[in-house]
Design an enzyme around this catalytic site. Structure first.
Site, short mmCIF file in Angstrom:
data_model
loop_
_atom_site.label_atom_id
_atom_site.label_comp_id
_atom_site.label_asym_id
_atom_site.label_seq_id
_atom_site.Cartn_x
_atom_site.Cartn_y
_atom_site.Cartn_z
N PHE A 20 100.96 92.85 -11.78
CA PHE A 20 99.77 92.02 -12.31
C PHE A 20 99.33 93.22 -11.28
CE2 PHE A 20 102.33 88.50 -12.85
CZ PHE A 20 102.50 88.21 -14.72
N GLY A 21 99.07 93.10 -10.10
CA GLY A 21 98.32 94.25 -9.34
C GLY A 21 97.72 95.70 -9.69
N GLU A 176 110.31 74.22 -10.17
CA GLU A 176 110.83 74.05 -11.57
C GLU A 176 112.62 74.58 -12.11
OE1 GLU A 176 106.74 77.28 -12.24
OE2 GLU A 176 108.78 77.88 -11.94
#
Lengths: 433, 433
Positions: A20-21, A176
């Site tokens: 993402f970065g 999760e």
């Protein structure tokens, strides 16, 4: 190695890592007069927030991964190369890659983090973590094969050991995984087995600290715990795992038999962080300057899970996708200002858009400033947010379809075992079956 | 190992293999007073006719594979066990499994075939074949990484070797692979690379015999060749591959450099066939009796790719999915008649529903008795037939969506590389990237 790009007079920005970065930084540099080389040892960007769904057979790998070249095909200023960064020579401004050297004028390091075992690396083979698609395949294979082995086993004690699952770590990933395992055992599988009863499965979620999901407010973490228990997960707080082997775990001094242990407890920054010469925190994250640059090296930035940044309120910026995106964008903006007129921009400030954690079927918790949600409503917010952020229109459609399908039928469509199981007799699972 | 099933008085039918033949047999036995155990070393049934789509990144693995237990969950007479059959003791009526012994009253052997290298097993590491999902992942990884390596390579000759692809064998699989590779090189990838031009790729399809798709009429095989060449494939007929190594292939006496070679030339029956004591043909297929039973063992049947059956017209029954289904069903019907009153049913007769082969985008050939189709119309027939036969409603929907997406965008959604590349420096592709 630079090919015909060496004749290009524009400053050369190298970005290490296509998470993402790194992607946010590459995109933000589109309007700058630079050429960008993005290096990743994978050919794909991974939508890590949904990786647990691949591990639990709910989504196929291509639904949450897209080739970096495809994402950046219209960003003509970017060249994508598949390679691994081993080291950085800050004086000569060169990145050492596995396949050669790459000089840079500016560098953005975004190589992220992986799971860590607190000095117990020998636990890894018994308790796989979840950071890559291969990790997800390993977990999927172990979980599915555990039920297969239970079906083959006549001895009740040995059978139960195959039906006992331990998830270590009560953060978002652990919650999760445990919630989804309970759903699989209670709803997906029971009608398919003739000897072992999947409903006899025990899903144990072990957390060393006093609460689950520590990033959330106390009342929400308590609600998360109750929702998990309603789904059939046994939650053990304040319980340290002191040993793991092929037979199970030690919970403080008590052995608990379980052939399947999943690790969701520790995170360590990419080893590249320690090669940059700057101070690092306990997890190996680089203590960056307020503008995210490497102290003493204004042309080098560190962003995402590899960077240790403290917010104005004293809290650390969390290792989540929105923070990585914001940092990648900030580093690119800082670099553009510097290249333009040498000016500096204001320090990085993390904008907290809220926290979301899913627990299982129709169960989640969400926190947006003072607004707190749990249960069905939080689950819908989580669902919509994650589909909206998934990269690629096609992926969004397919994931929606998969989830609608799973919701109505309790089926999980990616329940296929490939590769070999490290734990059991590999003769039963030859490569060329 | 039999668990509490041993007290069951019904005859025990063991089926080895969960492919098209084994599944059809299991289903047909639903109304018989028997209990069935189906053994497969995989947990999933594979829709093999679309495996080349996984190998060429068009479909994800779960779209063409479904857990055997899920397919058979409502067939309460069937127990599915994941194990590998190593041998059969015909006298004691016991199957030797990797994890134990399993007695049977009747046995249906449907363990299929795999690819073969005509005595050149050393070619396998350079030229992977396509029978399992792992094979498909290997091919996908090699094809995608070849373009990545070309992008990294400055030397024009070495770069071209990464852009040269050889497919050995001009049957259906070879034609499908070559046609799809050409589409990937010409349409999917060009906009994504900055240094190497994917359009410079050469796709060479090499066939030792005088024509492609030998099961088709001469005018259709000629049309298939022309359609392939229009897509950009170079077809070499009457050309034997005499050597394969990491640098390329020998075409008769001429070396052709290619870092990626795919094998679609030979088939060998499962080794279990030779353990049954009956005569086998050159490929190891068992020469069965007219009712598909093993000569001298009326309670043992051999079906699918493992069986060698000659039709009334003198031709061999082809190794295709419809033939395997028909044989599985026939063996179950024969077994039911035998159990009911000891009677025999009429010999197996293959019903040829026609032949279909896809070549690439809007290109295919089809032959139904005297009706011959090629081009766009044949492609539509192929498309509809394959979607219709795909097991599971959800899979049909997702595959349709994937294909519509690929058709309009030229994109292939499963373009992710996982695992390690055996050919190149594995350091660049570590497990925990």
């Amino acid at each position: 190695m630079e090919g015909n790009a060496t004749s290009d007079p524009r400053p050369h920005v190298v970005i290490l890592g296509g998470g993402f970065g790194g992607l946010a930084a590459a995109r933000e540099l589109a309007d700058a007069n630079v050429r960008v080389t993005l290096i990743d040892r994978r050919n794909h960007h991974l939508f890590q927030p949904l990786l647990y769904q691949v591990a639990t057979a709910g989504l196929s790998a291509p639904s949450i991964a897209a080739p970096l070249r495809q994402i950046l095909q219209n960003d003509k200023h970017v060249t994508v190369l598949m390679d691994e960064a081993l080291d950085v020579d800050l004086d000569r401004r060169i990145v050492m890659l596995a396949q050669g050297e790459l000089p840079y004028d500016a560098l953005i390091v975004a190589t992220g983090a992986t799971h860590a075992y607190f000095g117990h690396d020998e636990w890894e083979r018994y308790a796989p973590g979840l950071k890559t698609l291969e990790d997800a395949f390993t977990i999927r294979r172990r979980v599915l094969l555990a039920f297969e082995r239970a079906e083959r086993e006549d001895d009740p004690e040995k059978r139960q050991a195959w039906l006992n699952f331990v998830v270590v770590g009560g953060g978002a990933t652990g919650v999760e995984l445990a919630g989804t395992l309970a759903e699989i055992a209670r709803h997906t599988l029971p009608r398919e087995f003739r000897r072992a009863d999947p409903r006899m499965a025990n899903i144990l979620l072990v957390e060393a600290g006093p609460k689950l999901l520590p990033a959330f407010a106390p009342d929400l973490t308590e609600k998360a715990r109750r929702q998990l228990e309603k789904l059939g997960v046994q939650v053990r707080l304040n319980t340290a795992v002191t040993a793991i082997d092929e037979h199970g775990v030690m919970l403080a001094d008590t052995p608990y038999p379980a052939r399947t242990v999943l690790w969701a407890a520790g995170v360590a920054a990419s080893p590249l962080g320690r090669r940059l010469g700057a101070p690092v925190d306990r997890a190996g994250r680089v203590l960056v300057a307020p503008d995210l640059s490497l102290p003493g090296h204004p042309q080098v930035y560190v962003v995402g899970d590899l960077a240790s940044v403290t917010q104005a309120n004293g809290n650390a910026v969390p290792g989540v996708a929105p923070a990585a995106k914001q940092m990648g964008r900030h580093a690119a903006l800082a670099l553009k200002a510097r290249l333009r007129d040498g000016s500096a921009i204001k320090p990085f400030a993390y904008r907290d858009d809220g926290s979301l954690a899913t627990i299982g079927r129709m169960a989640a918790v969400a926190q947006f400033g003072r607004l707190k949600l749990s249960g069905l409503l939080a689950w819908w917010v989580w669902l919509i947010a994650h589909i909206a952020f998934l990269i690629g229109f096609r992926n969004r459609l397919v994931v929606m379809l998969d989830w609608a399908w799973a919701y109505w039928t309790y089926q999980r469509h990616a329940r296929i075992v490939t590769g070999t199981d490290e734990r059991t007799n590999t003769q039963t699972l030859p490569r060329d079956a």
